[in-house]
Design a protein around this motif. Structure first.
Motif, PDB file in Angstrom:
ATOM      1  N   GLY A   1       1.179  -1.531  -0.558  1.00 33.44           N
ATOM      2  CA  GLY A   1       0.035  -0.562  -0.029  1.00 33.44           C
ATOM      3  C   GLY A   1       0.769   1.311  -0.355  1.00 33.44           C
ATOM      4  N   PRO A   2       0.377   2.404   0.110  1.00 37.11           N
ATOM      5  CA  PRO A   2       0.553   3.767   0.489  1.00 37.11           C
ATOM      6  C   PRO A   2       2.001   3.631   1.222  1.00 37.11           C
ATOM      7  CG  PRO A   2      -1.312   3.654   0.261  1.00 37.11           C
ATOM      8  CD  PRO A   2      -1.293   2.216   0.102  1.00 37.11           C
ATOM      9  N   PHE A   3       3.223   3.968   0.344  1.00 37.51           N
ATOM     10  CA  PHE A   3       4.645   4.702   1.123  1.00 37.51           C
ATOM     11  C   PHE A   3       4.783   6.051   1.710  1.00 37.51           C
ATOM     12  CE2 PHE A   3       8.176   1.927   1.975  1.00 37.51           C
ATOM     13  CZ  PHE A   3       9.232   2.027   2.739  1.00 37.51           C
ATOM     14  N   THR A   4       4.111   6.550   2.407  1.00 34.77           N
ATOM     15  CA  THR A   4       4.460   7.961   2.369  1.00 34.77           C
ATOM     16  C   THR A   4       5.424   8.530   4.031  1.00 34.77           C
ATOM     17  OG1 THR A   4       2.915   7.894   3.496  1.00 34.77           O
ATOM     18  CG2 THR A   4       1.849   9.010   0.723  1.00 34.77           C
ATOM     19  N   GLY A   5       6.224   8.816   3.476  1.00 29.21           N
ATOM     20  CA  GLY A   5       7.062   9.223   4.716  1.00 29.21           C
ATOM     21  C   GLY A   5       7.224   8.320   6.257  1.00 29.21           C
ATOM     22  N   PRO A   6       7.620   8.576   7.162  1.00 29.15           N
ATOM     23  CA  PRO A   6       7.889   9.743   7.558  1.00 29.15           C
ATOM     24  C   PRO A   6       9.373  10.303   7.166  1.00 29.15           C
ATOM     25  CG  PRO A   6       8.080   8.740   9.328  1.00 29.15           C
ATOM     26  CD  PRO A   6       7.682   7.359   8.602  1.00 29.15           C
ATOM     27  N   VAL A   7       9.606  11.366   6.570  1.00 23.67           N
ATOM     28  CA  VAL A   7      10.533  12.148   5.949  1.00 23.67           C
ATOM     29  C   VAL A   7      11.179  11.484   5.179  1.00 23.67           C
ATOM     30  CG1 VAL A   7      13.341  11.981   6.520  1.00 23.67           C
ATOM     31  CG2 VAL A   7      11.780  11.868   8.438  1.00 23.67           C
ATOM     32  N   VAL A   8      11.378  10.830   4.025  1.00 22.23           N
ATOM     33  CA  VAL A   8      10.909   9.962   2.701  1.00 22.23           C
ATOM     34  C   VAL A   8       9.589   8.857   3.234  1.00 22.23           C
ATOM     35  CG1 VAL A   8      12.705   7.922   1.600  1.00 22.23           C
ATOM     36  CG2 VAL A   8      14.007   9.578   3.575  1.00 22.23           C
TER      37      VAL A   8
END
Length: 238
Positions: free
Chosen positions: A144-151
């Protein structure tokens, strides 16, 4: 007068005797040129011995995992976690740039984890004196979605993507960029990924790397790592 006459009479006789045979210089044999001794062979480069902790593959909880959907809109079923380190590789967290990889960032299909571990085994066998390969993000435990943190990532959603650090020139296992990477060694990694069947290898615009068109592709924000994608052997994910 009698003595002078006697000396004068003897001089031509002595000169004649000296001229009748070779001089000492003439009699000495001419010097013979000896071939130069061959230069000593350079000592072979020392080979790094792998620590005992990396002598064998670490234990992995293998499962029949499935890549669902696409790398940019997908999910991951029965994910397998890549061990924090193994022969020829270590994991790191791109958010901190330090090992080990984050517990929520190092999951993939069983097929991808095998590919990464095979890459590490090849690297240690062929470049034992070099630093280990740094492995960054794979996918989340369920994809699924791979948002942050940082990267974060637009892809990495179905367990088929992996990021790999460029190889540094100074042998350090730490962050790297276009100014500090070793082109020849990093090219060897690109070539190996292609040989292992990667369907996509993203390289940064500032990197002097190459590969088959349509497989090795220049992409923004990839001057400090390679992004490799492997096809789904089960055909579920793309």
């Amino acid at each position: 007068m009698t003595l002078l006459a006697l000396v004068a009479a003897l001089v031509p006789v002595a000169a004649l005797q000296e001229g009748s045979g070779p001089s000492v210089a003439q009699a000495a044999p001419a010097p013979v040129a000896r071939p130069a001794a061959p230069a000593p062979e350079p000592a072979p480069r020392p080979r790094r011995e792998a620590p005992a902790s990396r002598a064998a593959r670490p234990a992995v909880e293998w499962r029949e995992s499935l890549a669902l959907g696409t790398p940019n809109a997908g999910a991951l079923h029965n994910a397998v976690r890549l061990p924090a380190e193994g022969p020829g590789y270590y994991t790191y967290d791109p958010a901190t740039q330090r090992p080990p990889g984050g517990a929520e960032r190092t999951w993939g299909t069983a097929a991808l984890v095998r590919q990464v571990m095979d890459l590490g085994v090849w690297w240690e066998a062929t470049h034992p004196e070099q630093p280990r390969l740094g492995v960054g993000d794979l996918s989340r435990p369920g994809g699924g979605p791979f948002t942050g943190p940082v990267v974060g990532h637009a892809s990495h959603q179905n367990g088929l993507d992996v990021d790999i650090r460029l190889v540094r020139r100074d042998g350090a296992e730490s962050s790297v960029d276009a100014a500090t990477y070793d082109r020849e060694l990093t090219q060897a990694v690109v070539d190996r990924l292609v040989a292992q069947g990667a369907s996509l290898v993203l390289i940064g615009p500032r990197l002097d790397l190459h590969g088959p068109a349509g497989v090795v592709v220049r992409w923004p924000n990839h001057d400090d790592h390679l992004h490799a994608r492997f096809p789904d052997p089960d055909g579920t994910g793309n």
